[in-house]
Design a protein around this motif. Sequence first.
Motif, PDB file in Angstrom:
ATOM      1  N   TYR A 171       0.833  -1.502   0.172  1.00 51.49           N
ATOM      2  CA  TYR A 171      -0.077  -0.003   0.001  1.00 51.49           C
ATOM      3  C   TYR A 171       0.882   1.202   0.073  1.00 51.49           C
ATOM      4  O   TYR A 171       0.588   2.075  -0.721  1.00 51.49           O
ATOM      5  CB  TYR A 171      -0.943  -0.100   1.172  1.00 51.49           C
ATOM      6  CG  TYR A 171      -1.913   1.310   1.321  1.00 51.49           C
ATOM      7  CD1 TYR A 171      -2.969   0.941   0.517  1.00 51.49           C
ATOM      8  CD2 TYR A 171      -1.562   2.097   1.964  1.00 51.49           C
ATOM      9  CE1 TYR A 171      -3.946   2.156   0.338  1.00 51.49           C
ATOM     10  CE2 TYR A 171      -2.527   3.342   2.203  1.00 51.49           C
ATOM     11  CZ  TYR A 171      -3.713   3.163   1.271  1.00 51.49           C
ATOM     12  OH  TYR A 171      -4.394   4.373   1.252  1.00 51.49           O
ATOM     13  N   ALA A 172       2.014   1.316   0.814  1.00 54.36           N
ATOM     14  CA  ALA A 172       2.839   2.552   0.867  1.00 54.36           C
ATOM     15  C   ALA A 172       3.626   2.717  -0.517  1.00 54.36           C
ATOM     16  O   ALA A 172       3.582   3.672  -0.725  1.00 54.36           O
ATOM     17  CB  ALA A 172       3.753   2.266   1.525  1.00 54.36           C
ATOM     18  N   VAL A 173       3.625   1.673  -1.175  1.00 47.91           N
ATOM     19  CA  VAL A 173       4.214   2.026  -2.449  1.00 47.91           C
ATOM     20  C   VAL A 173       3.361   2.360  -3.257  1.00 47.91           C
ATOM     21  O   VAL A 173       3.649   3.469  -4.174  1.00 47.91           O
ATOM     22  CB  VAL A 173       4.945   0.719  -3.144  1.00 47.91           C
ATOM     23  CG1 VAL A 173       5.505   0.785  -4.491  1.00 47.91           C
ATOM     24  CG2 VAL A 173       5.915   0.098  -2.014  1.00 47.91           C
ATOM     25  N   ALA A 174       2.015   1.908  -3.568  1.00 46.78           N
ATOM     26  CA  ALA A 174       1.061   2.418  -4.352  1.00 46.78           C
ATOM     27  C   ALA A 174       0.714   3.975  -4.169  1.00 46.78           C
ATOM     28  O   ALA A 174       0.512   4.709  -4.858  1.00 46.78           O
ATOM     29  CB  ALA A 174       0.028   1.531  -4.133  1.00 46.78           C
ATOM     30  N   LYS A 175       0.750   4.238  -2.807  1.00 48.82           N
ATOM     31  CA  LYS A 175       0.528   5.669  -2.386  1.00 48.82           C
ATOM     32  C   LYS A 175       1.699   6.601  -2.947  1.00 48.82           C
ATOM     33  O   LYS A 175       1.341   7.689  -3.441  1.00 48.82           O
ATOM     34  CB  LYS A 175       0.627   5.764  -0.907  1.00 48.82           C
ATOM     35  CG  LYS A 175      -0.658   5.569   0.036  1.00 48.82           C
ATOM     36  CD  LYS A 175      -1.388   6.996  -0.101  1.00 48.82           C
ATOM     37  CE  LYS A 175      -2.523   6.729   0.996  1.00 48.82           C
ATOM     38  NZ  LYS A 175      -3.502   8.157   1.012  1.00 48.82           N
TER      39      LYS A 175
END
Length: 273
Positions: A171-175
């Motif tokens: 999720y943090a990468v997609a953010k």
Amino acid sequence: MNLETHITPGRFGGAAGTGAHLLVEGVTVRFGGLTALSEVGFEVPEGQIVGVIGPNGAGKTTLFNVVCGFTTPQDGRLSLDGAPFRPRPHRLTRHGISRSLQGLGLFEGLDVLDNIMTGAGVHARSGFWSGLLALPRADRDDRALRDRAEALADELGLGDHLHAFPSTLPYAVAKRVALARTLVSDPRLVLLDEPAGGLSHDDVQQLAELITSLPGRGCSVMLVEHHVDLVMSVCDSLVVLDFGKVIATGTPAQVRDDPAVAEAYLGAEVPSS
């Protein structure tokens, strides 16, 4: 997930400018018998980061939607760099404005690089007809945009994920992909809607570093956020909403010490540190 980033102010727009100046005056929004915003006014000065905070239901999302053009107010006006401004979502990039939304909003059928490139709305307009007619300009525009997207991805720690699809990313990468898409058009005004949602403490710290770098890129920033520690650490000034009205404005220190704010939001829901 902790992502290493290397932020270089002003890298993508050449010599960094001062950012856009947004002025909101007397904005009122009604939904049936409900007044969601009542005579709201504030400004985002050139090259500054302005946070909008308030408890749930205060009108933050409605205000963000007004500035993005998703919601049309019944009263009030907006101006951009001193000229009347009527925002339309599909025309924001023409005005040098980019936005991120609460959700990721990534296209599952596109890889990371192509998702970032979609943030340059001008590419979709100029490249379509040039590409259809097989004009050399289409290749030049596409190559320039791709180079810019790749450079931005590297800077935000996404270089190893360029050809991955959103569903495979933490999720943090997609953010960060969503944020890179917001920046690829070299905007002068960036509208961020709760970018810290779902991030770990370490990721929020790195997000703060990115946001504070934006004025150095020639951007002004309007930040709508629930994460009070983040807005207190990155914003030049704050606008506090409660029941659709502005109850306080000022520096983070001034807002933190305001009794009306403590009663409405900070003291009751999110204790200040």
